[in-house]
Design a protein around this motif. Structure first.
Motif, short mmCIF file in Angstrom:
data_model
loop_
_atom_site.label_atom_id
_atom_site.label_comp_id
_atom_site.label_asym_id
_atom_site.label_seq_id
_atom_site.Cartn_x
_atom_site.Cartn_y
_atom_site.Cartn_z
N ALA A 267 -0.55 -1.16 -3.98
CA ALA A 267 -1.45 -2.27 -3.64
C ALA A 267 -1.99 -2.95 -4.89
CB ALA A 267 -2.60 -1.78 -2.76
N ARG B 117 -2.28 -8.86 1.05
CA ARG B 117 -2.10 -9.22 -0.35
C ARG B 117 -3.23 -10.10 -0.88
NH1 ARG B 117 4.43 -10.32 -1.08
NH2 ARG B 117 5.14 -8.55 0.16
N ARG B 118 -4.41 -9.97 -0.30
CA ARG B 118 -5.57 -10.69 -0.81
C ARG B 118 -6.29 -9.81 -1.82
NH1 ARG B 118 -6.98 -11.91 5.28
NH2 ARG B 118 -7.45 -9.69 5.08
N ASP C 175 -5.37 -6.13 -0.53
CA ASP C 175 -5.36 -5.52 0.79
C ASP C 175 -3.99 -5.68 1.44
OD1 ASP C 175 -5.20 -8.15 1.70
OD2 ASP C 175 -7.32 -8.27 2.24
N ALA C 176 -3.88 -5.30 2.70
CA ALA C 176 -2.58 -5.33 3.37
C ALA C 176 -2.02 -6.74 3.47
CB ALA C 176 -2.70 -4.71 4.75
N PRO D 224 0.83 -1.21 0.00
CA PRO D 224 0.00 0.00 0.00
C PRO D 224 0.86 1.25 0.00
CG PRO D 224 -0.02 -1.03 2.17
CD PRO D 224 0.68 -1.99 1.25
N GLU E 274 -6.36 -5.01 -7.35
CA GLU E 274 -5.97 -4.38 -6.11
C GLU E 274 -5.96 -5.41 -4.99
OE1 GLU E 274 -8.37 -1.00 -5.19
OE2 GLU E 274 -8.18 -0.14 -7.20
N ARG F 265 -8.91 -7.74 -3.90
CA ARG F 265 -10.16 -7.06 -3.58
C ARG F 265 -11.14 -7.33 -4.73
NH1 ARG F 265 -9.63 -3.43 0.60
NH2 ARG F 265 -7.52 -2.73 1.09
#
Length: 494
Positions: free
Chosen positions: A361, A387-388, A384-385, A316, A382, A390
């Protein structure tokens, strides 16, 4: 300390960069020539005589920063050069290429902008060369012992210079056709012009170091043959085994590793080529990887005339100031605008980017190409923190040239050096060594990224100086050389 209120009365002022529109038209360094010396004495005067200089610990070289800041504030360039070179063989390299963890550890940086330590370092080094303060230092007599250094990056060169200066006969072997390792072919000229490298190599040759470019140990000369020729061998071959991106479409043409791309651009600057076979001119370029190597690709593609350039960073977007997880004096993960990112921002090379040319991200899903098998698009999502992905955030970027800048996993084994010697590797895939930098093979030592893993130029030089001390001790039984770090020392962390 010349002015006890210097840090209160003088604001931070950095070496100014040339205008973006001017500098992207050439490969010269991005800074305004001659603009550093008029401001640097006042900048050095901001060093606040803090009593406990954490900048010492933040830099693995143990640079005597407050001392040479004070000397520069008094414009005593000879003494400043002596104090700087006492701990750093190549300050003209680090003054341009190091991300300056010393400034992160500056006590003034607790609540104010840090002292411009990196700029002061570069100014001392450049002034020392201009004033003839860096003459060769050949040994008074030779020891009769011989050392082979394999690899000519900053770790190998530092080790070679230290060992040469105490009287050992040192030969540096490099598989490329020119000496310098990644500083030669991996670092673009706009970050460091090669004159700085050539000047230092000339000094080393005058001191007695022998250079053997175009010689791959393990292929051109057998590893055991080399070991038989020399009393000790230092392996400083770097960590050049690049990481891959195993996604659908990776087999398409037009997708290359950063270290396939950057050396060709450097060869154009060296005069070996008129134009790079991988030139970005007129192409939509996507760089996968948010680190310094990716930024080097970015600045290079801009200068080559790319139609667009976008850089993907899986992390991110960082904050602009330190957070609680990055306390002083550690090196903070904050948003930084390199010269290349400044250029991309001002020239709007990536209209869809979050900031400058970067998409944060962002994770690559796959590549797609045309009927001829050439890449034409990169599909991303994209994350998340953790690395999953979105859901619903998939996007497509046009891509005629994709550059993978995902870091390195360890030394390259293609030449056979590691296998021929039977070197042990640790769980990370780098060369294993003991507390004295020695490998499992008698008389063979390892230093730099090949043993530490991918790291900064200051750590490479510190490793070279430390392994030189270990080799000298092995050959003579004495402790004549400084060892700034041990093989297991690590950067400051929270």
């Amino acid at each position: 300390m010349a002015d006890p209120k210097g840090f209160l009365t003088t604001s931070r002022q950095e070496w100014p960069r040339r205008p973006v529109e001017e500098r992207v038209q050439d490969w010269d360094e991005v800074y305004v020539p001659g603009a550093l010396l008029p401001i640097i004495s006042r900048q050095a005067n901001r060093c606040m005589d803090c009593g406990i200089p954490f900048c010492h610990d933040a830099c693995p070289l143990g640079n005597l920063i407050p001392e040479w800041n004070d000397l520069v504030s008094r414009e005593d360039w000879r003494a400043a050069s002596e104090r700087l070179h006492a701990t750093n063989n190549f300050p003209e390299f680090t003054g341009r290429l190091c991300p300056a963890p010393c400034e992160a550890g500056c006590v003034l940086a607790i609540n104010q902008p840090a002292v411009t330590i990196k700029n002061v370092e570069a100014a001392i080094a450049d002034r020392a060369w201009a004033d003839g303060l860096t003459p060769p230092r050949p040994p008074d007599r030779l020891s009769g012992r011989t050392v082979a250094v394999v690899g000519s990056g900053p770790a190998g060169l530092a080790a070679a210079q230290q060992l040469t200066r105490v009287g050992h006969t040192v030969a540096v072997y490099e598989r490329d056709d020119r000496i310098g390792g990644l500083m030669r072919y991996g670092i673009p000229a706009f970050k460091m012009e090669k004159v700085h490298l050539e000047r230092r190599l000339g000094q080393m040759e005058a001191e007695g170091t022998k250079f053997r470019p175009g010689t791959a140990i393990g292929r051109d000369i057998g590893a055991e043959e080399l070991r038989a020729r020399y009393d000790a061998v230092v392996l400083a071959v770097g960590a050049t085994a690049w990481r891959e991106l195993p996604v659908s479409g990776r087999e398409l043409t037009g997708i290359h590793q950063a270290m396939e791309y950057l050396p060709l651009a450097n060869r154009v600057c060296e005069g070996d080529l008129d134009i790079s076979p991988l030139s970005a001119r007129g192409k939509h370029v996507v760089i996968v990887g948010g680190g310094d190597t990716g930024a080097d690709c970015l600045g290079t593609a801009v200068r080559e005339g790319a139609a667009s350039v976008t850089q993907l960073d899986i992390y991110p977007q960082p904050a602009t100031e330190r957070t609680e997880t990055d306390p002083w004096p550690t090196y903070p993960k904050i948003y930084r605008l390199s010269a290349a990112h400044e250029e991309a921002r001002d020239l709007a090379t990536a209209p869809a980017a979050d900031a400058d040319a970067r998409l944060f991200a962002a994770s690559t899903l796959r590549f797609t190409g045309d009927e001829s098998g050439h890449v034409r698009a990169l599909h991303l999502v994209e994350v998340d923190a953790a690395r999953r992905p979105r859901p619903g955030t998939e996007r497509t970027l046009p891509a005629d040239l994709v550059l993978l800048a995902l870091g390195f996993s360890g030394p390259d084994r293609g030449d056979g050096l590691i296998d021929q010697l039977g070197l042990a590797l640790d769980e990370r895939g780098v060369i294993a060594r003991d507390a004295g930098f020695a490998t499992n093979v008698p008389g063979v030592f390892a230093a730099g990224d090949a043993a530490r893993g991918q790291s900064l130029i200051v750590w490479a030089i510190a490793e070279g100086r430390a392994v030189a001390a270990a080799v000298d001790r092995h050959l003579t039984g004495s402790d004549r050389l400084p060892a700034p770090i041990g093989p297991y020392d690590m950067p400051l962390r929270a």
